[in-house]
Design an enzyme around this catalytic site. Sequence first.
Site, PDB file in Angstrom:
ATOM      1  N   GLU A  64       0.945  -1.226  -0.205  1.00  0.00           N
ATOM      2  CA  GLU A  64       0.097   0.041   0.023  1.00  0.00           C
ATOM      3  C   GLU A  64       1.239   1.076   0.004  1.00  0.00           C
ATOM      4  O   GLU A  64       1.757   1.257   1.130  1.00  0.00           O
ATOM      5  CB  GLU A  64      -1.208  -0.043   1.061  1.00  0.00           C
ATOM      6  CG  GLU A  64      -1.941   1.053   1.742  1.00  0.00           C
ATOM      7  CD  GLU A  64      -2.794   2.087   0.452  1.00  0.00           C
ATOM      8  OE1 GLU A  64      -3.372   0.885   0.058  1.00  0.00           O
ATOM      9  OE2 GLU A  64      -1.994   2.672  -0.333  1.00  0.00           O
TER      10      GLU A  64
ATOM     11  N   CYS B 298     -12.438   4.164   1.363  1.00  0.00           N
ATOM     12  CA  CYS B 298     -13.137   4.172   2.629  1.00  0.00           C
ATOM     13  C   CYS B 298     -13.216   4.975   3.875  1.00  0.00           C
ATOM     14  O   CYS B 298     -13.510   5.603   4.534  1.00  0.00           O
ATOM     15  CB  CYS B 298     -13.535   2.751   2.799  1.00  0.00           C
ATOM     16  SG  CYS B 298     -14.960   2.022   4.057  1.00  0.00           S
TER      17      CYS B 298
ATOM     18  N   CYS C 100     -16.267   6.762   2.919  1.00  0.00           N
ATOM     19  CA  CYS C 100     -17.710   7.436   3.651  1.00  0.00           C
ATOM     20  C   CYS C 100     -16.385   7.005   5.035  1.00  0.00           C
ATOM     21  O   CYS C 100     -17.810   8.116   6.132  1.00  0.00           O
ATOM     22  CB  CYS C 100     -17.210   5.116   4.278  1.00  0.00           C
ATOM     23  SG  CYS C 100     -17.307   4.258   2.081  1.00  0.00           S
TER      24      CYS C 100
ATOM     25  N   LYS D  30     -16.484  10.932   6.087  1.00  0.00           N
ATOM     26  CA  LYS D  30     -17.592  11.630   5.244  1.00  0.00           C
ATOM     27  C   LYS D  30     -18.987  11.527   6.737  1.00  0.00           C
ATOM     28  O   LYS D  30     -19.401  12.062   6.698  1.00  0.00           O
ATOM     29  CB  LYS D  30     -18.056  10.305   4.128  1.00  0.00           C
ATOM     30  CG  LYS D  30     -19.358  11.172   3.662  1.00  0.00           C
ATOM     31  CD  LYS D  30     -20.459  10.432   3.441  1.00  0.00           C
ATOM     32  CE  LYS D  30     -20.688   9.032   3.498  1.00  0.00           C
ATOM     33  NZ  LYS D  30     -20.956   9.212   2.290  1.00  0.00           N
TER      34      LYS D  30
ATOM     35  N   GLY E  61     -23.505  16.039  -9.215  1.00  0.00           N
ATOM     36  CA  GLY E  61     -25.184  15.688  -8.666  1.00  0.00           C
ATOM     37  C   GLY E  61     -25.043  14.303  -8.247  1.00  0.00           C
ATOM     38  O   GLY E  61     -26.683  14.159  -8.493  1.00  0.00           O
TER      39      GLY E  61
ATOM     40  N   TYR F 153     -23.492  11.621  -6.076  1.00  0.00           N
ATOM     41  CA  TYR F 153     -23.587  11.011  -4.484  1.00  0.00           C
ATOM     42  C   TYR F 153     -22.318  11.722  -3.088  1.00  0.00           C
ATOM     43  O   TYR F 153     -23.055  12.652  -2.429  1.00  0.00           O
ATOM     44  CB  TYR F 153     -23.079   9.260  -4.316  1.00  0.00           C
ATOM     45  CG  TYR F 153     -23.040   8.187  -4.307  1.00  0.00           C
ATOM     46  CD1 TYR F 153     -23.448   7.714  -3.197  1.00  0.00           C
ATOM     47  CD2 TYR F 153     -22.846   7.781  -5.868  1.00  0.00           C
ATOM     48  CE1 TYR F 153     -24.281   7.132  -3.222  1.00  0.00           C
ATOM     49  CE2 TYR F 153     -23.861   6.272  -5.606  1.00  0.00           C
ATOM     50  CZ  TYR F 153     -24.650   5.562  -4.472  1.00  0.00           C
ATOM     51  OH  TYR F 153     -24.746   4.738  -5.226  1.00  0.00           O
ATOM     52  N   ILE F 154     -21.446  12.477  -3.843  1.00  0.00           N
ATOM     53  CA  ILE F 154     -20.358  12.909  -3.556  1.00  0.00           C
ATOM     54  C   ILE F 154     -20.548  13.905  -3.303  1.00  0.00           C
ATOM     55  O   ILE F 154     -20.749  14.954  -2.201  1.00  0.00           O
ATOM     56  CB  ILE F 154     -18.893  12.607  -3.203  1.00  0.00           C
ATOM     57  CG1 ILE F 154     -18.418  11.386  -3.558  1.00  0.00           C
ATOM     58  CG2 ILE F 154     -18.252  13.376  -2.493  1.00  0.00           C
ATOM     59  CD1 ILE F 154     -17.478  10.661  -4.168  1.00  0.00           C
TER      60      ILE F 154
ATOM     61  N   GLU G  84     -23.998  14.942  -0.894  1.00  0.00           N
ATOM     62  CA  GLU G  84     -23.313  14.495   0.957  1.00  0.00           C
ATOM     63  C   GLU G  84     -22.311  15.129   0.691  1.00  0.00           C
ATOM     64  O   GLU G  84     -23.600  16.170   2.083  1.00  0.00           O
ATOM     65  CB  GLU G  84     -23.243  13.485   0.624  1.00  0.00           C
ATOM     66  CG  GLU G  84     -23.312  11.951   0.154  1.00  0.00           C
ATOM     67  CD  GLU G  84     -22.972  10.481   0.641  1.00  0.00           C
ATOM     68  OE1 GLU G  84     -21.729  10.465   0.380  1.00  0.00           O
ATOM     69  OE2 GLU G  84     -23.125   9.408   0.580  1.00  0.00           O
TER      70      GLU G  84
ATOM     71  N   ARG H 128     -24.904  20.044 -13.971  1.00  0.00           N
ATOM     72  CA  ARG H 128     -25.386  19.936 -15.234  1.00  0.00           C
ATOM     73  C   ARG H 128     -26.432  19.447 -15.990  1.00  0.00           C
ATOM     74  O   ARG H 128     -27.051  19.772 -16.597  1.00  0.00           O
ATOM     75  CB  ARG H 128     -24.385  19.180 -16.350  1.00  0.00           C
ATOM     76  CG  ARG H 128     -23.927  17.414 -16.612  1.00  0.00           C
ATOM     77  CD  ARG H 128     -22.846  17.349 -16.803  1.00  0.00           C
ATOM     78  NE  ARG H 128     -22.703  15.759 -16.961  1.00  0.00           N
ATOM     79  CZ  ARG H 128     -21.988  14.919 -17.412  1.00  0.00           C
ATOM     80  NH1 ARG H 128     -20.669  15.897 -18.693  1.00  0.00           N
ATOM     81  NH2 ARG H 128     -21.312  14.185 -16.892  1.00  0.00           N
TER      82      ARG H 128
ATOM     83  N   HIS I  72     -45.064   0.186  15.975  1.00  0.00           N
ATOM     84  CA  HIS I  72     -45.321   1.784  16.540  1.00  0.00           C
ATOM     85  C   HIS I  72     -44.965   2.503  17.846  1.00  0.00           C
ATOM     86  O   HIS I  72     -44.903   1.999  18.650  1.00  0.00           O
ATOM     87  CB  HIS I  72     -46.986   0.905  16.285  1.00  0.00           C
ATOM     88  CG  HIS I  72     -47.844   2.209  16.337  1.00  0.00           C
ATOM     89  ND1 HIS I  72     -47.482   3.730  15.244  1.00  0.00           N
ATOM     90  CD2 HIS I  72     -48.781   3.548  17.247  1.00  0.00           C
ATOM     91  CE1 HIS I  72     -48.647   4.787  15.096  1.00  0.00           C
ATOM     92  NE2 HIS I  72     -48.959   3.986  16.900  1.00  0.00           N
TER      93      HIS I  72
ATOM     94  N   GLU J 100     -42.239   1.764   9.905  1.00  0.00           N
ATOM     95  CA  GLU J 100     -43.772   0.880   9.616  1.00  0.00           C
ATOM     96  C   GLU J 100     -45.096   1.324   8.734  1.00  0.00           C
ATOM     97  O   GLU J 100     -45.750   0.939   8.147  1.00  0.00           O
ATOM     98  CB  GLU J 100     -44.925   1.789  11.224  1.00  0.00           C
ATOM     99  CG  GLU J 100     -45.558   2.605  11.302  1.00  0.00           C
ATOM    100  CD  GLU J 100     -46.417   3.244  12.428  1.00  0.00           C
ATOM    101  OE1 GLU J 100     -47.032   2.270  12.855  1.00  0.00           O
ATOM    102  OE2 GLU J 100     -46.323   3.700  13.317  1.00  0.00           O
TER     103      GLU J 100
END
Length: 452
Positions: free
Chosen positions: A35, A43, A48, A51, A176, A178-179, A182, A199, A435, A440
């Site tokens: 890595e 993530c 994730c 965020k 427009g 997810y990111i 959010e 856009r 309830h 519900e």
Amino acid sequence: MPFDYDLFVIGGGSGGVRAARLAAAEAGARVGLAEEYRMGGTCVIRGCVPKKLMVFASGYAGAFEDARAYGWQVTAGGFDWPAFRARLEAELSRLENIYRTNLQKAGVEIFDTRATLADAHTVRLADGTEKTARHILIATGGRPFVPAFEGAEHVITSNEVFKLAQLPKRILIVGGGYIACEFACILNGLGVAVTQFYRGAQILRGFDDEARGHVAGAMRDSGIDLRLGTNVQRVDRVEDGLWVKATDGHDAVYDAVMYATGRVPNTEGLGLEAAGVALKSSGAVEVDAYSQTAVPSVYAVGDATDRINLTPVAIREGAAFVETVFKGNPTRPDHDLVAGAVFTQPELGTVGLTEEDARSRGPIEVYATAFRPMQSGFAGREDRVMMKLIVCATTRRVLGCHIVADHAGEMIQLAAVAIKMGATKEDFDRTVAVHPTLAEELVTMKTPVRTG
Ligand code: NDP
């Protein structure tokens, strides 16, 4: 000559780490993993997890206001971004460490360096060292994509937003998906004046149309200046910030401009094509249903393959790879009926077909409701919740479920179990309501609002 490893993984994100751990711990494989940045990948480090912590932080603005309506004498002070950011960074380091420790406990050898593919069985580390492996897994993820335009060098992406020294007072968010949606909600909740350009005609393309409209309405009501059919023409640095000229003629100065215009697979310069691994025009690694590439010893999982770019999917792909290659149990990752959530405020939880997709496949019934929830209604807020079930008129199976509400992500996880099992509308109907809850409503919608 024997290989140095049974498996060498390139990339320490969700998919790579899961595959490495399972192969080592459950199949007794000798595993190496490289890595180049921080263990945990998008993530954990810049997606994730940070965020969602920012979503929590931004939710307090509304919670303080509601608390007063519930009789609490609270006065919120300002939001202290540097204090939050320091805690956030400490949390990410803690999680990174857990990932690292878990790999080590499983017996995986970690290389904190970039690795590239030298040939079908060899990886080359940044210092030139070569390691051989019977199997190689490409799990290098993706990165933000910013289109070319005049002034593109001035903008930030989701990679930088977590590291800002100060929160901007005014931000323009472009996109427009997810990111973009959010972060528009998060930053608006934290007190930033947010303008969002998209856009197209409506945000969140690909989601259920009614749900998209509901989220867009809620975002506007919360104070976000959402401009549809609008894009950036150019950005210039000026004395008091970034001057933006928009395609609709609008121009304004912002303290920051954040692009959230999609992500691209991280596959450049990895030596993949030279080794015979086929890439799509998008740069995604081409794989078969078992995540195997054109080179039989090389597999790929996660965002690098651009199938469904979600952490839990990458994890499943990593696990299926280990079943297939190390446990003699050929397993295809299941990409059908994957539930998801967009962590806007309110959230959008979704599983299965949209009304539009379902209708194009055959006759359907649509059950939908929108109402003011008890908790925020009592506090005097106008927020509305939306719940929707798409039902096949012939089989009676629930084909899709879409929820726009606080905690929709939590609700949709459970609805997804029923839908994955093939539940019919009548199965939902005979389930007694819990309830008083929001969820519900999912079992009490009696009459279709539309058919056909
Ligand atoms: P998305 O693909 O969701 O959205 C990209 C947005 O940028 C779209 O609105 C798109 O418009 C727009 N766009 C693309 N190119 C341009 C351009 N040249 N100029 C202007 N606008 C443009 O990408 P994100 O970056 O938001 O997220 C990437 C992926 O990460 C998601 O698809 C998802 O898989 C994952 N993710 C999941 C999350 C979750 O599960 N909650 C959270 C965050 C990310 P158009 O619609 O017209 O193409």
